[in-house]
Design a protein around this motif. Sequence first.
Motif, PDB file in Angstrom:
ATOM      1  N   LEU A 140      38.695  89.639  49.974  1.00 16.07           N
ATOM      2  CA  LEU A 140      37.388  89.358  49.370  1.00 16.07           C
ATOM      3  C   LEU A 140      36.294  90.158  50.051  1.00 16.07           C
ATOM      4  N   LEU A 141      36.298  90.159  51.373  1.00 15.26           N
ATOM      5  CA  LEU A 141      35.268  90.905  52.095  1.00 15.26           C
ATOM      6  C   LEU A 141      35.363  92.398  51.797  1.00 15.26           C
ATOM      7  N   HIS A 142      36.584  92.896  51.642  1.00 19.64           N
ATOM      8  CA  HIS A 142      36.762  94.304  51.288  1.00 19.64           C
ATOM      9  C   HIS A 142      36.084  94.610  49.952  1.00 19.64           C
ATOM     10  N   LYS A 143      36.063  93.615  49.072  1.00 23.39           N
ATOM     11  CA  LYS A 143      35.460  93.783  47.745  1.00 23.39           C
ATOM     12  C   LYS A 143      33.986  93.352  47.721  1.00 23.39           C
ATOM     13  N   ASP A 144      33.408  93.104  48.888  1.00 23.43           N
ATOM     14  CA  ASP A 144      32.025  92.638  48.998  1.00 23.43           C
ATOM     15  C   ASP A 144      31.788  91.330  48.246  1.00 23.43           C
ATOM     16  N   VAL A 145      32.802  90.482  48.275  1.00 25.02           N
ATOM     17  CA  VAL A 145      32.700  89.121  47.731  1.00 25.02           C
ATOM     18  C   VAL A 145      32.728  88.160  48.912  1.00 25.02           C
ATOM     19  N   LEU A 146      31.836  87.191  48.910  1.00 26.03           N
ATOM     20  CA  LEU A 146      31.691  86.260  50.028  1.00 26.03           C
ATOM     21  C   LEU A 146      32.689  85.116  49.882  1.00 26.03           C
ATOM     22  N   PRO A 147      33.647  84.993  50.811  1.00 21.34           N
ATOM     23  CA  PRO A 147      34.639  83.920  50.699  1.00 21.34           C
ATOM     24  C   PRO A 147      34.120  82.589  51.232  1.00 21.34           C
ATOM     25  N   LEU A 148      34.593  81.508  50.592  1.00 19.02           N
ATOM     26  CA  LEU A 148      34.221  80.155  50.996  1.00 19.02           C
ATOM     27  C   LEU A 148      35.484  79.346  51.262  1.00 19.02           C
ATOM     28  N   PRO A 149      36.213  79.679  52.336  1.00 19.73           N
ATOM     29  CA  PRO A 149      37.429  78.927  52.629  1.00 19.73           C
ATOM     30  C   PRO A 149      37.122  77.495  53.046  1.00 19.73           C
ATOM     31  N   LYS A 150      38.060  76.592  52.698  1.00 18.49           N
ATOM     32  CA  LYS A 150      37.903  75.185  53.051  1.00 18.49           C
ATOM     33  C   LYS A 150      39.135  74.714  53.798  1.00 18.49           C
ATOM     34  N   SER A 151      38.939  73.940  54.837  1.00 12.41           N
ATOM     35  CA  SER A 151      40.042  73.300  55.540  1.00 12.41           C
ATOM     36  C   SER A 151      39.474  72.130  56.322  1.00 12.41           C
ATOM     37  N   THR A 152      40.328  71.164  56.609  1.00 11.76           N
ATOM     38  CA  THR A 152      39.922  70.062  57.491  1.00 11.76           C
ATOM     39  C   THR A 152      40.689  70.128  58.810  1.00 11.76           C
ATOM     40  N   THR A 153      41.472  71.192  59.006  1.00 13.43           N
ATOM     41  CA  THR A 153      42.263  71.378  60.218  1.00 13.43           C
ATOM     42  C   THR A 153      41.551  72.362  61.138  1.00 13.43           C
ATOM     43  N   PRO A 154      41.118  71.943  62.325  1.00 11.39           N
ATOM     44  CA  PRO A 154      40.347  72.839  63.190  1.00 11.39           C
ATOM     45  C   PRO A 154      41.012  74.192  63.436  1.00 11.39           C
ATOM     46  N   ALA A 155      42.315  74.216  63.678  1.00 11.70           N
ATOM     47  CA  ALA A 155      42.987  75.498  63.941  1.00 11.70           C
ATOM     48  C   ALA A 155      42.927  76.408  62.719  1.00 11.70           C
ATOM     49  N   ARG A 156      43.085  75.840  61.550  1.00 15.30           N
ATOM     50  CA  ARG A 156      43.020  76.636  60.320  1.00 15.30           C
ATOM     51  C   ARG A 156      41.587  77.106  60.053  1.00 15.30           C
ATOM     52  N   ILE A 157      40.612  76.287  60.383  1.00 16.96           N
ATOM     53  CA  ILE A 157      39.208  76.676  60.233  1.00 16.96           C
ATOM     54  C   ILE A 157      38.923  77.923  61.066  1.00 16.96           C
ATOM     55  N   VAL A 158      39.428  77.948  62.296  1.00 17.23           N
ATOM     56  CA  VAL A 158      39.259  79.115  63.167  1.00 17.23           C
ATOM     57  C   VAL A 158      40.009  80.315  62.591  1.00 17.23           C
ATOM     58  N   GLU A 159      41.253  80.105  62.190  1.00 13.21           N
ATOM     59  CA  GLU A 159      42.077  81.191  61.650  1.00 13.21           C
ATOM     60  C   GLU A 159      41.415  81.847  60.442  1.00 13.21           C
ATOM     61  N   ASN A 160      40.817  81.047  59.580  1.00 14.28           N
ATOM     62  CA  ASN A 160      40.221  81.575  58.354  1.00 14.28           C
ATOM     63  C   ASN A 160      39.028  82.491  58.607  1.00 14.28           C
ATOM     64  N   ALA A 161      38.473  82.424  59.791  1.00 11.38           N
ATOM     65  CA  ALA A 161      37.336  83.291  60.115  1.00 11.38           C
ATOM     66  C   ALA A 161      37.726  84.473  60.990  1.00 11.38           C
ATOM     67  N   ASP A 162      38.984  84.523  61.406  1.00  9.92           N
ATOM     68  CA  ASP A 162      39.454  85.596  62.288  1.00  9.92           C
ATOM     69  C   ASP A 162      39.935  86.760  61.417  1.00  9.92           C
ATOM     70  N   LEU A 163      38.991  87.535  60.918  1.00  9.19           N
ATOM     71  CA  LEU A 163      39.284  88.564  59.912  1.00  9.19           C
ATOM     72  C   LEU A 163      38.882  89.959  60.379  1.00  9.19           C
ATOM     73  N   ASP A 164      38.885  90.151  61.691  1.00 17.52           N
ATOM     74  CA  ASP A 164      38.447  91.431  62.239  1.00 17.52           C
ATOM     75  C   ASP A 164      39.594  92.455  62.218  1.00 17.52           C
ATOM     76  N   PHE A 165      39.964  92.856  61.005  1.00 20.58           N
ATOM     77  CA  PHE A 165      40.952  93.906  60.813  1.00 20.58           C
ATOM     78  C   PHE A 165      40.662  94.559  59.461  1.00 20.58           C
ATOM     79  N   ASP A 166      41.171  95.754  59.264  1.00 20.86           N
ATOM     80  CA  ASP A 166      40.934  96.490  58.021  1.00 20.86           C
ATOM     81  C   ASP A 166      42.230  96.627  57.236  1.00 20.86           C
TER      82      ASP A 166
END
Length: 271
Positions: free
Chosen positions: A230-256
């Motif tokens: 989504l970020l590659h396409k300049d679309v803003l993602p809105l991931p949802k989770s109630t699991t703290p580890a998954r919440i962190v994982e969903n924002a760890d997107l520092d790769f191309d």
Amino acid sequence: MPFLTDVFTLSNGVQIPKIGFGTWQVPDGEPAYDATRAALDAGYRHIDTARAYGNEASVGRAVRDSGIAREDVFVTTKLPAEVKDHDEALRSFEETTAALGFETVDLYLVHAPWPWTEIGKDCREGNRAVWKALEEIHADGRARAIGVSNFSVADLDSVRETAEVTPHVNQIRWFVGHTQAETTAYCRENGILVEGYSPLATGGLVDDEAITTVADRYGRTAAQVALRYLLHKDVLPLPKSTTPARIVENADLDFDLTPQDVATLDALTRE
């Protein structure tokens, strides 16, 4: 994590963090409060809720209790889809700010072009009426930006015929294999930021074989690749989770993603 601090700039100059934390289907009370606090603790600074979610009070309380300055958290909420009257829209906004415990919001959206019980109904006149209410809320400074959700090209055209302010955002269902090409292209041509809700297809992409194959090449999860797309396409993602580890994982997107892998993802189709 850089994408939590990186921003898109809306057409009116307002900056919006590139990843939002979604709260759709997270019940009010402890679940919504704890999930929002976990997201804020993980570094998210963009929280998305809606009157229809029934959790504005818990989301607002979590933001207030976080210790983070209010101006440092971008809060989005939405006018209920069934509201298609100008004065009722203004009243609903007052109820929303009271529930959140904030005098202002950062982004206020019309949740849908028709009531959820009457999907496809012609509500053009009502949408124009409520858009005028949103323009007044924006002009008064009570919403820094305004927009719509689930609007098609025809819905956007109809609103813009009488609008003084073009919607700053259109939040739509957008994920790998379901990219709403026509609506996305229209929004780009008219300076409307596309936000993607259900960016993991409500969990349907987490175990997707084709995406997992791509993800393995980066040592990442399918979810991370789907969100990075989504970020590659300049679309803003809105991931949802109630699991703290998954919440962190969903924002760890520092790769191309490589052009070849983007092409592979482009070729996928999904309902």
